[in-house]
Write an enzyme that holds these catalytic residues in place. Structure first.
Site, PDB file in Angstrom:
ATOM      1  N   THR B  39     110.580 -73.054  49.652  1.00 32.12           N
ATOM      2  CA  THR B  39     112.014 -72.899  49.958  1.00 32.12           C
ATOM      3  C   THR B  39     112.894 -74.104  49.815  1.00 32.12           C
ATOM      4  O   THR B  39     112.533 -75.229  50.115  1.00 32.12           O
ATOM      5  CB  THR B  39     112.203 -72.432  51.425  1.00 32.12           C
ATOM      6  OG1 THR B  39     111.529 -71.226  51.611  1.00 32.12           O
ATOM      7  CG2 THR B  39     113.647 -72.221  51.766  1.00 32.12           C
ATOM      8  N   ASP B  55     117.141 -70.274  47.928  1.00 34.34           N
ATOM      9  CA  ASP B  55     116.464 -69.797  46.718  1.00 34.34           C
ATOM     10  C   ASP B  55     115.800 -68.470  47.093  1.00 34.34           C
ATOM     11  O   ASP B  55     115.992 -67.965  48.195  1.00 34.34           O
ATOM     12  CB  ASP B  55     115.451 -70.829  46.229  1.00 34.34           C
ATOM     13  CG  ASP B  55     114.234 -70.857  47.134  1.00 34.34           C
ATOM     14  OD1 ASP B  55     113.115 -70.587  46.654  1.00 34.34           O
ATOM     15  OD2 ASP B  55     114.407 -71.143  48.335  1.00 34.34           O
ATOM     16  N   LYS B  71     116.339 -64.744  51.852  1.00 29.90           N
ATOM     17  CA  LYS B  71     116.116 -65.740  52.903  1.00 29.90           C
ATOM     18  C   LYS B  71     117.327 -65.939  53.789  1.00 29.90           C
ATOM     19  O   LYS B  71     117.241 -66.693  54.765  1.00 29.90           O
ATOM     20  CB  LYS B  71     115.724 -67.075  52.279  1.00 29.90           C
ATOM     21  CG  LYS B  71     114.452 -66.966  51.475  1.00 29.90           C
ATOM     22  CD  LYS B  71     113.957 -68.292  51.010  1.00 29.90           C
ATOM     23  CE  LYS B  71     112.840 -68.084  50.016  1.00 29.90           C
ATOM     24  NZ  LYS B  71     112.330 -69.317  49.465  1.00 29.90           N
ATOM     25  N   GLY B  85     109.882 -71.789  56.185  1.00 30.79           N
ATOM     26  CA  GLY B  85     108.670 -71.835  56.991  1.00 30.79           C
ATOM     27  C   GLY B  85     107.871 -70.563  56.772  1.00 30.79           C
ATOM     28  O   GLY B  85     107.830 -70.041  55.676  1.00 30.79           O
ATOM     29  N   SER B 207     109.972 -73.680  45.490  1.00 25.45           N
ATOM     30  CA  SER B 207     111.233 -72.933  45.379  1.00 25.45           C
ATOM     31  C   SER B 207     111.399 -72.480  43.959  1.00 25.45           C
ATOM     32  O   SER B 207     110.942 -73.130  43.017  1.00 25.45           O
ATOM     33  CB  SER B 207     112.427 -73.810  45.739  1.00 25.45           C
ATOM     34  OG  SER B 207     112.159 -74.534  46.897  1.00 25.45           O
TER      35      SER B 207
END
Lengths: 264, 273
Positions: B39, B55, B71, B85, B207
């Site tokens: 991420t 992303d 996300k 996470g 990512s």
């Protein structure tokens, strides 16, 4: 039901049983002597006396009613305040449970608040579990289950309110009444409280299957007017509506004023 | 009362199964990994509100598990939260707080405040002492103005004008540090956020894929899902494949006739009703 604060052992129950049956409860308040095991045993006639008393509390509460139209639902209630000094903007008898479900009551206000809080939480839990906004029937069922719990647990009394739950979901507009016993019914139009019999007769005459929401609002106002002691105005009634946009909202006093003027 | 022995009540987590897991690992079992989001998530405050960016790649070790995941999570109509996470942790914690905020809105009759969401999140994460692996960028606009916060898995928070989190945070932060200034316009804000996310997408393995952007201003929220798609898929052939006979060399042929097992009995009684 986990949050009962009074848990009595079986030994005290027997000695208190005869006393609890003879408790007479006034309509306004439930006079409970300290730590009486006020469970709800069946009387010999098969009726549950506590629930009868709760229904009496409802029957002496302010009139409220609901009408299901073809494209929405309207619920309304009188908002008679004990004195002209009370700030009427602070009193909200009609509450939203979810964005598309609203509720009104007749009976004891504080009991209503507790039920509203519980129902809102249940709606959220349903969403967290199923990722679906709760259908009206499910919320009615869960609220009714809560009310029934309080008729069969120790140390608690039934809720002294009847609820009219109005909602709009994939099954269209719906109106449900939930009683202190936990039984619920779906209605096309219903009334509760002081003026219930006159109001219901009036509604029976006026109700038509293909009524539109605006007609229903007019009918609701007229029904309230029938039994109203005094002058009806936009400050002493409360109206909640839900249209096909599925947004439940309580009408502002200005909007109520417009409808009142149309009716006259 | 017969039956199991009553164990003393232990608070918090129960770590008994960890011994079993250690034993299994010693015996050669490979434990499954959990889905991390790798991420790049970012946020910045511009003149009218807050812009959040993320992303869309979710990884499970070296494998891309989801090429286009979301996300940026909904908290309230005026508050959104980016999560880095462990994907399950960020989802669960943001859902839970979103529900709590809804109940709070009903009780108070007011719009939710960003600081309320922040406090609910950090109390929950602190209570779980970092075991809930959620690193969040929380942003929104309420009656007190636009706010942007970062929340770390152990429960600490920062309040910042621009923030980045996740494995791609260094790449994204370099873009912010060189180009951020106060009082950006909406277009400048979106462009800066997209550039920062793209820096993460191209320079960090954790990512990738697309850029999601969310713009929150007073009274209006725009969730621009897949605002940019800098990694289009190129498929081998749009016409599909054709395998004509004779292209593949036949090495050997073996034909096994299937025995007929069904025997039809003539006559016999009809089945009773």
């Amino acid at each position: 039901m986990g949050d009962s604060q009074y848990s009595f052992s079986l030994t005290t129950f027997r000695s208190q049983l005869s006393l609890s049956l003879s408790l007479s409860l006034s309509a306004e308040t439930y006079r409970q002597d300290d730590f009486k095991w006020v469970s709800v045993p069946c009387s010999p006639s098969g009726k549950l006396v506590q629930i009868e008393h709760a229904l009496t509390a409802v029957g002496s509460g302010q009139t409220s009613l609901g009408i299901k139209a073809s494209n929405g639902v309207v619920i309304a209630t009188e908002k008679k305040l004990p004195s002209i000094l009370v700030d009427e903007t602070s009193v909200q008898k009609i509450q939203a449970l979810t964005p598309n479900i609203g509720v009104v009551y007749s009976g004891m206000g504080p009991d209503f608040r507790v039920l509203v809080r519980k129902s809102r939480k249940q709606a959220q839990q349903y969403y967290l579990l199923y990722k679906e906004t709760i259908p009206v029937t499910q919320l009615v069922r869960e609220t009714a289950a809560v009310m029934q719990e309080f008729t069969q647990s120790g140390g608690v009394r039934p809720f002294g309110v009847s609820l009219l739950i109005a909602g709009y979901d994939d099954n269209g507009p719906q109106l449900y009444q939930v009683d202190p016993s936990g039984s619920y019914f779906s209605w096309k139009a219903s009334a509760m409280g002081k003026n219930v019999s006159n109001a219901k007769t009036f509604l029976e005459k006026r109700y038509t299957e293909d009524m539109e929401l605006d007609d229903a609002i007019h009918t609701a106002i007229l029904t309230l007017k029938e039994g109203y002691e005094g002058q009806i105005s936009s400050n002493n009634i409360e109206i909640g509506i839900i249209r096909s946009d599925r947004e439940f909202r309580v009408l502002s006093p200005a909007e109520i004023k417009d409808f009142l003027e149309e009716v006259e | 009362m017969t039956g199991s022995m009553d164990l003393p009540a232990k608070g918090g987590f129960d770590f008994d199964l960890c011994r079993r897991n250690n034993m299994l690992e010693k015996n050669g079992l490979k434990l499954p990994g959990f889905l991390k989001t790798g991420t790049t998530i970012v946020g910045l405050v511009f003149q009218d509100g807050v812009v959040l960016g993320a992303d869309t790649r979710a990884t499970e070790g070296p494998i891309v598990a989801d090429k286009n995941c979301e996300k940026i999570h909904f908290m309230a109509p005026n508050i959104y939260c980016c999560g880095a996470g462990t994907a399950a942790d960020t989802e669960a914690v943001t859902d839970m707080v979103s529900s709590q905020l809804q109940l709070h809105r009903y009780a108070t009759g007011r719009e939710s405040r960003v600081i309320t969401a922040l406090t609910l999140l950090k109390s929950h994460l602190f209570r779980y002492q970092g075991h809930v692996s959620a690193a969040l960028v929380l942003g929104g606009v309420d009656c007190t103005g636009p706010h942007l916060h970062t929340v770390y898995p152990h429960g600490s928070t920062d309040t910042l004008p621009f923030a980045t989190m996740g494995s791609g945070s260094l790449a994204a932060m370099s873009v912010f540090e060189s180009r951020f200034k106060e009082g950006l316009t909406r277009e400048e804000g979106i462009e800066l956020v997209s550039d920062a996310i793209r820096a993460g997408i191209f320079n960090d393995l954790g990512s990738g894929s697309n850029v999601d952007v969310c713009v929150i201003t007073k009274g209006k929220t725009e969730y621009l899902r897949n605002h940019q798609l800098p990694n289009p898929r190129t498929y081998a052939s749009s016409k599909g494949f054709s395998f004509t006979k004779g292209q593949t060399e036949v090495l050997s042929t073996k034909i096994i006739p299937l025995k007929q097992k069904v025997e039809v009995a003539e006559g016999g009684d009809a089945m009773e009703e």
